[in-house]
Each structure stands twice: as structure tokens, then as C-alpha cells.
Design a protein around this motif. Structure first.
Motif, short mmCIF file in Angstrom:
data_model
loop_
_atom_site.label_atom_id
_atom_site.label_comp_id
_atom_site.label_asym_id
_atom_site.label_seq_id
_atom_site.Cartn_x
_atom_site.Cartn_y
_atom_site.Cartn_z
N GLY A 117 0.73 -1.29 -0.03
CA GLY A 117 0.00 0.07 -0.17
C GLY A 117 0.76 1.27 0.08
O GLY A 117 2.04 1.15 -0.54
N ASP A 118 0.40 2.17 0.81
CA ASP A 118 0.92 3.55 0.53
C ASP A 118 1.32 3.79 2.29
O ASP A 118 1.44 3.04 3.01
N SER A 119 1.25 5.31 2.49
CA SER A 119 1.56 5.83 3.88
C SER A 119 1.02 5.17 4.85
O SER A 119 1.58 5.06 6.10
N PHE A 120 -0.60 4.83 4.72
CA PHE A 120 -1.28 4.38 5.83
C PHE A 120 -0.48 3.09 5.97
O PHE A 120 -0.50 2.49 7.53
N THR A 121 -0.22 2.24 5.36
CA THR A 121 0.19 0.82 5.42
C THR A 121 1.72 1.09 5.97
O THR A 121 2.36 0.12 6.81
N GLU A 122 2.62 1.88 5.64
CA GLU A 122 4.08 2.12 5.74
C GLU A 122 4.11 2.42 7.36
O GLU A 122 4.89 2.30 8.04
N GLY A 123 2.85 3.20 8.08
CA GLY A 123 2.97 3.55 9.12
C GLY A 123 2.97 4.99 9.52
O GLY A 123 3.06 5.29 10.80
N MET A 124 2.99 6.01 8.99
CA MET A 124 2.94 7.35 9.18
C MET A 124 1.39 7.52 9.76
O MET A 124 0.44 7.25 9.21
N MET A 131 -9.43 -2.93 2.79
CA MET A 131 -9.84 -2.14 4.03
C MET A 131 -10.63 -0.84 3.29
O MET A 131 -10.34 -0.26 2.28
N ARG A 132 -11.73 -0.54 4.03
CA ARG A 132 -12.44 0.86 3.91
C ARG A 132 -11.49 1.89 4.83
O ARG A 132 -11.62 1.97 5.96
N SER A 133 -10.73 2.77 4.09
CA SER A 133 -9.66 3.45 4.99
C SER A 133 -10.53 4.55 5.94
O SER A 133 -11.70 4.99 5.55
N PRO A 134 -10.16 4.73 7.12
CA PRO A 134 -10.66 5.73 7.69
C PRO A 134 -10.70 7.25 7.10
O PRO A 134 -9.74 7.43 6.39
N GLY A 135 -11.54 8.07 7.42
CA GLY A 135 -11.51 9.49 7.17
C GLY A 135 -11.82 10.39 8.16
O GLY A 135 -12.71 10.37 8.86
N ARG A 136 -10.99 11.41 8.12
CA ARG A 136 -10.84 12.23 9.20
C ARG A 136 -12.17 13.42 8.93
O ARG A 136 -12.41 13.72 7.68
N ASN A 137 -13.12 13.68 9.87
CA ASN A 137 -13.86 14.74 9.67
C ASN A 137 -13.26 16.34 9.25
O ASN A 137 -12.20 16.44 10.21
N GLY A 138 -13.96 17.12 8.44
CA GLY A 138 -13.29 18.19 8.45
C GLY A 138 -13.51 18.78 6.93
O GLY A 138 -13.81 17.87 5.94
N PRO A 139 -13.57 20.00 6.48
CA PRO A 139 -13.94 20.37 5.11
C PRO A 139 -12.96 19.95 4.13
O PRO A 139 -13.54 19.65 3.07
N ARG A 172 -2.99 15.92 9.57
CA ARG A 172 -4.56 15.80 9.18
C ARG A 172 -4.72 14.62 8.25
O ARG A 172 -5.74 14.49 7.80
N LEU A 173 -3.50 14.00 7.78
CA LEU A 173 -3.73 12.99 6.63
C LEU A 173 -3.33 11.38 7.34
O LEU A 173 -3.81 10.48 6.50
N HIS A 174 -2.69 11.53 8.59
CA HIS A 174 -2.05 10.39 8.83
C HIS A 174 -2.49 9.94 10.41
O HIS A 174 -2.69 11.05 11.26
N LEU A 175 -2.75 8.63 10.76
CA LEU A 175 -3.30 8.44 11.91
C LEU A 175 -2.18 8.68 12.89
O LEU A 175 -0.98 8.50 12.78
N THR A 176 -2.58 8.82 14.27
CA THR A 176 -1.70 8.92 15.31
C THR A 176 -1.20 7.31 15.82
O THR A 176 -1.94 6.52 15.26
N VAL A 197 -15.08 6.50 15.65
CA VAL A 197 -13.93 7.01 16.59
C VAL A 197 -12.84 7.28 15.79
O VAL A 197 -12.10 8.41 16.15
N LEU A 198 -12.66 6.74 14.72
CA LEU A 198 -11.55 6.91 13.69
C LEU A 198 -11.55 8.33 12.82
O LEU A 198 -10.73 8.60 12.14
N ALA A 199 -12.76 8.76 13.17
CA ALA A 199 -13.01 10.12 12.46
C ALA A 199 -12.64 11.36 13.22
O ALA A 199 -12.65 12.67 12.88
N ASP A 200 -12.52 10.75 14.64
CA ASP A 200 -12.13 11.89 15.60
C ASP A 200 -10.91 12.67 15.42
O ASP A 200 -9.83 11.81 15.18
N PRO A 201 -10.86 13.93 15.17
CA PRO A 201 -9.62 14.65 15.27
C PRO A 201 -8.33 14.24 15.96
O PRO A 201 -7.30 14.44 15.51
N ARG A 202 -8.97 13.79 17.00
CA ARG A 202 -7.63 13.41 18.25
C ARG A 202 -6.94 12.03 17.68
O ARG A 202 -5.74 11.85 18.14
N MET A 203 -7.49 11.35 16.74
CA MET A 203 -6.92 10.20 16.10
C MET A 203 -6.13 10.54 14.92
O MET A 203 -5.56 9.56 14.58
N TRP A 204 -5.88 11.61 14.85
CA TRP A 204 -5.20 12.21 13.74
C TRP A 204 -4.05 13.00 13.88
O TRP A 204 -4.15 13.97 14.72
#
Length: 263
Positions: free
Chosen positions: A14-21, A119-127, A173-177, A162-169
């Protein structure tokens, strides 16, 4: 899915999501959900092997053309494929071509492994993300169809509020914590029929909202440090992964380190 199944090898593409960023370790490297999952699987199998071919910024055509053939040749028990979101987030995208590349990858990988995970990837809330949400949901509909057709597992991270919660990012704002990656690892672990450690969908504890001036200051910092460079790469066709090798390019024995623990 067989409950409490045994898996001796795992390949992630995959991409950065699977690389671990952006699950950053003290040495400056990234860990991420795939490393965490591999560490847990390794505790069950003394000769466990793991490869992670993911590279940040990769489009689905690159994943299908470069990573998928390598993963298929490895013949692992578990293969995870997460891709297409970088395409959907570009200014212009041909979703028909995205579908074609995903079909190419899945048709190659599904017969080559014991269990294929999409996987259906998580998506952060926001404009910013809201603008691309219709494309994301079109991508996920393609994945739903492919999972059904090829008897692959489909982990629905997008459907977990919960994975749309900004605190998870992370601040970009592109990669998970680290906590976001931990929850993804748990979600995939459970999808493989393994005993749960906790409820990965559980909401975070309530928090006090930041003041309006503080939010605007953070928005400006985000735009300057992350959003504008990201837009620039999209417009010029450049990628953050240009010239970068996979973090773990061979399917080799894997011994977890202290930093690979889920706790």
C-alpha cells in the motif's frame, strides 16, 4: 473466517497508511498498524515471517504494478492491500482506471494467499476531506464488490466514528496517530478471527473544545506546513515516496522489538 486461526506469514502492501505514518518512533522511523499486527502474529508462531512493501505516496497503479506481483510471489498466509485513496484525493482522477488497477491487484493476490484483507480506510472529519468524500465512497463501493467476488476480508474502518475523531489524527490531518494505528491493528486482528484484546471502535473520552482563536491558529499552521505542500505535490505529479524503498522488502523471519508492543 476460522476462529483462532494460525498464520505463519504476512505481507502488507500500500501507501503511507500501511507504511505507518505518523506513528513515529524515537529513532525517526515509522511503526504503524502493520508492524503492530505482525508483532502480535509473531507471538503465536515461532517461525513467523513478515514483509511490508508499502511506500508513502504510491498510487493504486503503482501498488498494483509494482507491489502486488512481489507480494503474490511470496505466497504468504495473509496479505493486506490498502490503496486508491491517494488517487481519490488528487485534483483529477479517473475512477474507472482506479477500479481496473484494484481488480488487477486483487485478481493476482487472492489466489496467492490464504487470506486477503482489504480495507475501507478511515476518514477524518473536516472540510478538506468532505470535498473528496463522494470519491472515497465510490472507492469503497469498488472494494465492497471485490471483497465479495474474491472472498476477501473487508475491514470497515471508515464506518467507525472514533477513527474520524480529530484526536486520532496527526497534525498533518492525513495520517493516524499511534493510538489510531493501534486500533487499526486490533481491527485487522479481530477480522482474522483472533481473540480481541479490546474494543477498537470505543469512543475516546470527552474533551474540552479548544477556543476559536486557538483553532484558527492551528488551521493556519496546518495549511502552511502540510496542506499547501501536499497540494503542490498533487498539482505537479510529485510524490513524498519518490525514490524511497519499501521499509521491509523481503519476507523474512520477524522478531518483535520492544517498540512493536501494542500497549
Amino acid at each position: 473466517m476460522e476462529m483462532n486461526a494460525s498464520y505463519t506469514s504476512f505481507v502488507a502492501i500500500g501507501d503511507s497508511f500501511t507504511e505507518g505514518m505518523s506513528d513515529l518512533l524515537p529513532d525517526g522511523s515509522y511503526r504503524g498498524w502493520a508492524d503492530l499486527l505482525a508483532a502480535r502474529l509473531a507471538t503465536r508462531e515461532p517461525d513467523f515471517r513478515y514483509a511490508n512493501l508499502a511506500v508513502r505516496g504510491k498510487l493504486i497503479g503503482q501498488i498494483a504494478g509494482e507491489q502486488a506481483p512481489m507480494a503474490a510471489a511470496m505466497g504468504a498466509d495473509v496479505v493486506t492491500l490498502v490503496g486508491g485513496l491517494n488517487d481519490a484525493l488528487r485534483p483529477k482522477v479517473d475512477m474507472g482506471r482506479v477500479r481496473g488497477h484494484l481488480e488487477e491487484a486483487v485478481e493476482l493476490l487472492a489466489p496467492s494467499c490464504k487470506t486477503l484483507v482489504l480495507m475501507r480506510s478511515p476518514g477524518r472529519n473536516g472540510p478538506v476531506m468532505d470535498r473528496f468524500r463522494p470519491r472515497m465512497e465510490e472507492l469503497f463501493a469498488i472494494l465492497d464488490e471485490l471483497a465479495t467476488r474474491h472472498d476477501a476480508l473487508l475491514v470497515d474502518l471508515y464506518g467507525a466514528p472514533v477513527l474520524a475523531d480529530p484526536r486520532m489524527w496527526d497534525v498533518d490531518r492525513l495520517h493516524l496517530t499511534a493510538e489510531g494505528h493501534r486500533r487499526v491493528a486490533e481491527a485487522v486482528w479481530q477480522s482474522l478471527g483472533l481473540p480481541p484484546e479490546d474494543e477498537w471502535r470505543a469512543d475516546l473520552a470527552p474533551s474540552t473544545a479548544a477556543s476559536w482563536p486557538a483553532r484558527r491558529t492551528e488551521d493556519l499552521r496546518f495549511a502552511r506546513q502540510h496542506l499547501l505542500p501536499w497540494i503542490g505535490r498533487r498539482l505537479t505529479g510529485r510524490s513524498s515516496g519518490d525514490g524511497r524503498a519499501a521499509k521491509r522488502g523481503e519476507l523474512l523471519p520477524y522478531t518483535p522489538s520492544a517498540t512493536d508492543r501494542l500497549s
